[in-house]
Scaffold this motif. Structure first.
Motif, PDB file in Angstrom:
ATOM      1  N   MET A   1      -4.480  -8.734  18.546  1.00 44.91           N
ATOM      2  CA  MET A   1      -5.710  -8.361  17.700  1.00 44.91           C
ATOM      3  C   MET A   1      -6.798  -9.250  18.421  1.00 44.91           C
ATOM      4  SD  MET A   1      -6.471  -8.624  13.676  1.00 44.91           S
ATOM      5  CE  MET A   1      -5.609 -10.197  13.558  1.00 44.91           C
ATOM      6  N   SER A   2      -8.088  -8.498  18.729  1.00 44.81           N
ATOM      7  CA  SER A   2      -9.015  -9.206  19.139  1.00 44.81           C
ATOM      8  C   SER A   2     -10.244  -9.311  17.995  1.00 44.81           C
ATOM      9  CB  SER A   2      -9.562  -8.618  20.298  1.00 44.81           C
ATOM     10  OG  SER A   2     -10.076  -7.397  20.245  1.00 44.81           O
ATOM     11  N   PHE A   3     -11.204  -9.964  18.290  1.00 44.28           N
ATOM     12  CA  PHE A   3     -12.113 -10.288  17.290  1.00 44.28           C
ATOM     13  C   PHE A   3     -13.590  -9.779  18.014  1.00 44.28           C
ATOM     14  CE2 PHE A   3     -15.696 -12.973  15.430  1.00 44.28           C
ATOM     15  CZ  PHE A   3     -15.371 -12.833  14.251  1.00 44.28           C
ATOM     16  N   GLY A   4     -14.238  -9.145  17.198  1.00 46.53           N
ATOM     17  CA  GLY A   4     -15.696  -8.472  17.549  1.00 46.53           C
ATOM     18  C   GLY A   4     -16.766  -8.680  16.827  1.00 46.53           C
ATOM     19  N   PHE A   5     -17.998  -8.331  17.169  1.00 49.20           N
ATOM     20  CA  PHE A   5     -19.261  -8.538  16.262  1.00 49.20           C
ATOM     21  C   PHE A   5     -20.057  -7.192  16.875  1.00 49.20           C
ATOM     22  CE2 PHE A   5     -20.720 -11.032  19.901  1.00 49.20           C
ATOM     23  CZ  PHE A   5     -22.030 -10.569  20.036  1.00 49.20           C
ATOM     24  N   VAL A   6     -20.880  -6.665  15.929  1.00 47.62           N
ATOM     25  CA  VAL A   6     -22.034  -5.984  16.186  1.00 47.62           C
ATOM     26  C   VAL A   6     -23.319  -6.535  15.538  1.00 47.62           C
ATOM     27  CG1 VAL A   6     -23.098  -3.748  15.953  1.00 47.62           C
ATOM     28  CG2 VAL A   6     -20.739  -3.728  16.462  1.00 47.62           C
ATOM     29  N   ALA A   7     -24.138  -6.964  16.209  1.00 43.81           N
ATOM     30  CA  ALA A   7     -25.575  -7.811  15.511  1.00 43.81           C
ATOM     31  C   ALA A   7     -26.667  -6.605  15.621  1.00 43.81           C
ATOM     32  CB  ALA A   7     -25.599  -8.883  15.982  1.00 43.81           C
ATOM     33  N   PHE A   8     -27.412  -6.319  14.585  1.00 49.73           N
ATOM     34  CA  PHE A   8     -28.622  -5.564  14.704  1.00 49.73           C
ATOM     35  C   PHE A   8     -29.813  -6.814  14.771  1.00 49.73           C
ATOM     36  CE2 PHE A   8     -25.364  -2.673  13.460  1.00 49.73           C
ATOM     37  CZ  PHE A   8     -25.855  -1.570  14.179  1.00 49.73           C
ATOM     38  N   HIS A   9     -30.421  -6.841  15.861  1.00 51.43           N
ATOM     39  CA  HIS A   9     -31.862  -7.594  15.766  1.00 51.43           C
ATOM     40  C   HIS A   9     -32.990  -6.883  15.762  1.00 51.43           C
ATOM     41  CE1 HIS A   9     -28.904 -10.646  17.304  1.00 51.43           C
ATOM     42  NE2 HIS A   9     -28.549  -9.550  18.000  1.00 51.43           N
ATOM     43  N   TYR A  10     -33.988  -7.222  14.838  1.00 52.25           N
ATOM     44  CA  TYR A  10     -35.340  -6.720  14.817  1.00 52.25           C
ATOM     45  C   TYR A  10     -36.522  -7.490  15.229  1.00 52.25           C
ATOM     46  CZ  TYR A  10     -31.985  -3.992  11.993  1.00 52.25           C
ATOM     47  OH  TYR A  10     -30.850  -3.509  11.290  1.00 52.25           O
ATOM     48  N   PRO A  11     -36.539  -7.350  16.575  1.00 56.35           N
ATOM     49  CA  PRO A  11     -37.858  -8.031  17.169  1.00 56.35           C
ATOM     50  C   PRO A  11     -39.223  -7.204  16.922  1.00 56.35           C
ATOM     51  CG  PRO A  11     -36.650  -7.245  18.974  1.00 56.35           C
ATOM     52  CD  PRO A  11     -35.788  -6.937  17.743  1.00 56.35           C
ATOM     53  N   LYS A  12     -40.352  -8.035  16.733  1.00 56.21           N
ATOM     54  CA  LYS A  12     -41.596  -7.458  16.578  1.00 56.21           C
ATOM     55  C   LYS A  12     -41.653  -6.868  18.152  1.00 56.21           C
ATOM     56  CE  LYS A  12     -43.323 -10.894  13.785  1.00 56.21           C
ATOM     57  NZ  LYS A  12     -44.299 -12.070  13.524  1.00 56.21           N
ATOM     58  N   PRO A  13     -42.294  -5.639  18.104  1.00 61.40           N
ATOM     59  CA  PRO A  13     -42.600  -4.567  19.309  1.00 61.40           C
ATOM     60  C   PRO A  13     -43.176  -5.594  20.440  1.00 61.40           C
ATOM     61  CG  PRO A  13     -43.525  -3.507  17.362  1.00 61.40           C
ATOM     62  CD  PRO A  13     -43.283  -5.081  16.625  1.00 61.40           C
ATOM     63  N   GLU A  14     -43.919  -6.390  20.230  1.00 60.38           N
ATOM     64  CA  GLU A  14     -44.452  -7.219  21.372  1.00 60.38           C
ATOM     65  C   GLU A  14     -43.201  -8.300  21.935  1.00 60.38           C
ATOM     66  OE1 GLU A  14     -46.254  -9.369  17.717  1.00 60.38           O
ATOM     67  OE2 GLU A  14     -45.538  -7.256  18.336  1.00 60.38           O
ATOM     68  N   TYR A  15     -42.054  -8.418  21.322  1.00 61.58           N
ATOM     69  CA  TYR A  15     -41.137  -9.310  21.669  1.00 61.58           C
ATOM     70  C   TYR A  15     -39.858  -8.463  22.222  1.00 61.58           C
ATOM     71  CZ  TYR A  15     -44.000 -12.984  19.869  1.00 61.58           C
ATOM     72  OH  TYR A  15     -45.233 -13.776  19.897  1.00 61.58           O
ATOM     73  N   VAL A  16     -39.820  -7.173  21.968  1.00 66.97           N
ATOM     74  CA  VAL A  16     -38.573  -6.438  22.374  1.00 66.97           C
ATOM     75  C   VAL A  16     -38.148  -6.996  23.625  1.00 66.97           C
ATOM     76  CG1 VAL A  16     -37.428  -4.319  22.784  1.00 66.97           C
ATOM     77  CG2 VAL A  16     -39.045  -4.548  20.877  1.00 66.97           C
ATOM     78  N   GLU A  17     -38.656  -6.955  24.740  1.00 69.75           N
ATOM     79  CA  GLU A  17     -38.332  -7.252  26.262  1.00 69.75           C
ATOM     80  C   GLU A  17     -37.961  -8.593  26.256  1.00 69.75           C
ATOM     81  OE1 GLU A  17     -37.505  -4.983  28.485  1.00 69.75           O
ATOM     82  OE2 GLU A  17     -38.263  -3.370  27.193  1.00 69.75           O
ATOM     83  N   GLU A  18     -38.731  -9.486  25.764  1.00 69.32           N
ATOM     84  CA  GLU A  18     -38.264 -11.077  25.851  1.00 69.32           C
ATOM     85  C   GLU A  18     -36.867 -11.327  25.120  1.00 69.32           C
ATOM     86  OE1 GLU A  18     -39.451 -15.056  23.485  1.00 69.32           O
ATOM     87  OE2 GLU A  18     -41.249 -13.722  23.930  1.00 69.32           O
ATOM     88  N   PHE A  19     -36.739 -10.394  24.011  1.00 72.92           N
ATOM     89  CA  PHE A  19     -35.699 -10.544  23.298  1.00 72.92           C
ATOM     90  C   PHE A  19     -34.416 -10.001  24.061  1.00 72.92           C
ATOM     91  CE2 PHE A  19     -32.551 -10.012  19.756  1.00 72.92           C
ATOM     92  CZ  PHE A  19     -32.723 -11.102  18.830  1.00 72.92           C
ATOM     93  N   ILE A  20     -34.446  -8.968  24.656  1.00 72.26           N
ATOM     94  CA  ILE A  20     -33.358  -8.352  25.308  1.00 72.26           C
ATOM     95  C   ILE A  20     -33.171  -9.502  26.503  1.00 72.26           C
ATOM     96  CG2 ILE A  20     -32.958  -6.638  27.108  1.00 72.26           C
ATOM     97  CD1 ILE A  20     -34.684  -4.504  25.373  1.00 72.26           C
TER      98      ILE A  20
END
Length: 95
Positions: free
Chosen positions: A1-20
């Protein structure tokens, strides 16, 4: 059995590329950790959320790997002012 995660992050539009970029840096550290299986960085078609997914051999491997992220890279994986709203993180167990 493996362990996983899914995370939804909501950066401000001007920070999307930095966040990626930050998510990719975290993934690079994770790849060298024992028990790591895979991680991906996704963006919704609208560009309003960055979604990260990951899989580890166990919950303990997950915890140790993220402790190493902070220790080895100094990356901050906590919510900050560059995000519009708090993250939604869901953990998963394979069956």
């Amino acid at each position: 059995m493996s362990f996983g995660f899914v995370a939804f992050h909501y950066p401000k539009p001007e920070y999307v590329e930095e966040f990626i970029g930050r998510c990719r840096q975290v993934r690079e550290v994770l790849t060298s950790q024992s028990g790591f299986l895979r991680a991906e960085v996704w963006v919704t078609p609208e560009g309003d959320a960055v979604v990260t997914t990951g899989e580890f051999e166990s919950p303990q491997a997950f915890q140790a790997a993220f402790a190493a992220v902070t220790r080895e890279s100094g990356a901050v994986v906590a919510f900050d002012e560059r995000e519009v709203k708090p993250r939604q993180v869901h953990t998963l167990l394979s069956r």
